[in-house]
Design a protein around this motif. Structure first.
Motif, short mmCIF file in Angstrom:
data_model
loop_
_atom_site.label_atom_id
_atom_site.label_comp_id
_atom_site.label_asym_id
_atom_site.label_seq_id
_atom_site.Cartn_x
_atom_site.Cartn_y
_atom_site.Cartn_z
N LYS A 103 0.85 -1.19 0.00
CA LYS A 103 0.00 0.00 0.00
C LYS A 103 0.89 1.25 0.00
O LYS A 103 2.09 1.18 0.24
CB LYS A 103 -0.89 0.00 1.23
CG LYS A 103 -1.82 -1.21 1.33
CD LYS A 103 -2.63 -1.16 2.61
CE LYS A 103 -3.54 -2.38 2.73
NZ LYS A 103 -4.32 -2.37 4.00
N ALA A 104 0.26 2.38 -0.22
CA ALA A 104 1.00 3.64 -0.23
C ALA A 104 1.69 3.88 1.12
O ALA A 104 2.82 4.38 1.18
CB ALA A 104 0.07 4.80 -0.54
N SER A 105 1.03 3.49 2.21
CA SER A 105 1.60 3.68 3.54
C SER A 105 2.89 2.88 3.72
O SER A 105 3.83 3.33 4.38
CB SER A 105 0.59 3.29 4.62
OG SER A 105 0.21 1.92 4.48
N HIS A 106 2.96 1.69 3.11
CA HIS A 106 4.17 0.87 3.18
C HIS A 106 5.32 1.55 2.41
O HIS A 106 6.46 1.55 2.86
CB HIS A 106 3.93 -0.52 2.58
CG HIS A 106 2.85 -1.28 3.26
ND1 HIS A 106 1.98 -2.12 2.59
CD2 HIS A 106 2.47 -1.34 4.57
CE1 HIS A 106 1.13 -2.66 3.43
NE2 HIS A 106 1.41 -2.20 4.64
N LEU A 107 4.97 2.11 1.26
CA LEU A 107 5.98 2.80 0.45
C LEU A 107 6.53 4.02 1.18
O LEU A 107 7.74 4.25 1.23
CB LEU A 107 5.35 3.22 -0.88
CG LEU A 107 6.28 3.78 -1.97
CD1 LEU A 107 7.27 2.74 -2.42
CD2 LEU A 107 5.45 4.28 -3.15
N ILE A 108 5.63 4.79 1.79
CA ILE A 108 6.04 5.99 2.52
C ILE A 108 6.91 5.62 3.71
O ILE A 108 7.94 6.28 3.97
CB ILE A 108 4.80 6.78 2.98
CG1 ILE A 108 4.07 7.36 1.76
CG2 ILE A 108 5.18 7.88 3.96
CD1 ILE A 108 2.70 7.92 2.07
N GLU A 109 6.55 4.57 4.44
CA GLU A 109 7.34 4.14 5.59
C GLU A 109 8.76 3.75 5.17
O GLU A 109 9.75 4.13 5.81
CB GLU A 109 6.67 2.95 6.28
CG GLU A 109 7.47 2.39 7.45
CD GLU A 109 6.90 1.10 7.99
OE1 GLU A 109 7.12 0.80 9.17
OE2 GLU A 109 6.23 0.36 7.22
N THR A 110 8.87 2.98 4.08
CA THR A 110 10.17 2.52 3.62
C THR A 110 11.04 3.68 3.14
O THR A 110 12.23 3.74 3.45
CB THR A 110 10.02 1.48 2.50
OG1 THR A 110 9.12 0.45 2.92
CG2 THR A 110 11.35 0.84 2.15
#
Length: 247
Positions: A103-110
């Motif tokens: 998800k977008a949240s996973h991308l932002i976290e990484t």
């Protein structure tokens, strides 16, 4: 080198690199090891009990407001000598590798941990790195003068990507490589060397149990490479054995 800071030092390769530096023939006068929960970093605490030059500093790379405090604590210790080496080691693997799952949240976290944090931390430490470079202006570019080492990955290589997937990790490390190149151009006139480093496939929580190389062996290679870095390496992307990698 007189001083080095390694982020993500509570376990895995970061811990091994800190241990390798402390037990070298000519250990730095100051080794700063950061981690989020020092009270839980038992192995790191054990090293500190044997090495008075080890400073364990609580630090979360995602807490950007705390960067100034970290710089101040390092500055208080190194005084006018500045910081010789900033080793941006902390990172996360990214939760999912295939396009169907993240998800977008996973991308932002990484990206926050693997890309934004090392960029912003390097920016924060530029004054201390410049100070170290001026203090050692009689020396050529390298880790004995002033350097930034960004822990990248071969998965961040666009040219070597034959398998696809790993979007989060690949993209975050490719972006870090781009930052490495820009820093190397912008800081060259100040005598500060900047490189990206692929540590190899190492047996860590991130690398997994099937990796062929132990943290001890990997840290040995990395320590040897750090000692050999010179101006010709500035702005490059290298494997742990010193061989250049494609961007």
């Amino acid at each position: 080198m007189r001083s080095v800071l390694v982020t993500g030092s509570n376990r895995g390769l970061g811990l091994a690199i800190v241990g390798r530096m402390l037990t070298s023939k000519s250990p730095p006068g100051h080794v700063f090891a950061t981690c989020r929960r020092p009270e839980q970093a038992t192995e790191l605490q054990n090293l500190a009990s044997c090495h008075s030059n080890l400073h364990i500093l609580p630090f979360d790379v995602t807490d950007f407001e705390s960067y100034g405090n970290l710089v101040d604590r390092v500055s208080d210790a190194v005084k006018d000598d500045g910081l010789n080496v900033l080793f941006n080691n902390a990172g996360i693997p990214g939760k999912y590798s295939r396009i169907s799952y993240f998800k977008a949240s996973h991308l932002i976290e990484t990206f926050t941990v693997n890309t934004a944090a090392p960029i912003m931390l390097t920016k924060a430490f530029v004054p201390l790195l410049k100070q170290a470079s001026r203090s050692n202006k009689h020396l050529p570019m390298g880790t004995s003068r002033a350097a930034v080492v960004n822990m990248s990955s071969i998965l961040g290589s666009i040219g070597l990507n034959k398998d696809g997937g790993h979007y989060l990790y690949r993209c975050s490390k490719s972006a870090l490589n781009a930052a490495t190149k820009s820093f190397s151009v912008d800081l060259k006139s100040s005598g500060i060397l900047v490189v990206s480093l692929h540590p190899g496939w190492v047996k860590t929580d991130m690398g997994g149990p099937n990796a062929p190389m132990t943290t001890d062996r990997a840290s040995q290679h990395i320590a040897q490479l750090l000692c050999s870095l010179s101006e010709e390496h500035n702005g490059g992307f290298y494997s742990y054995d010193g061989s250049p990698l494609q961007w």
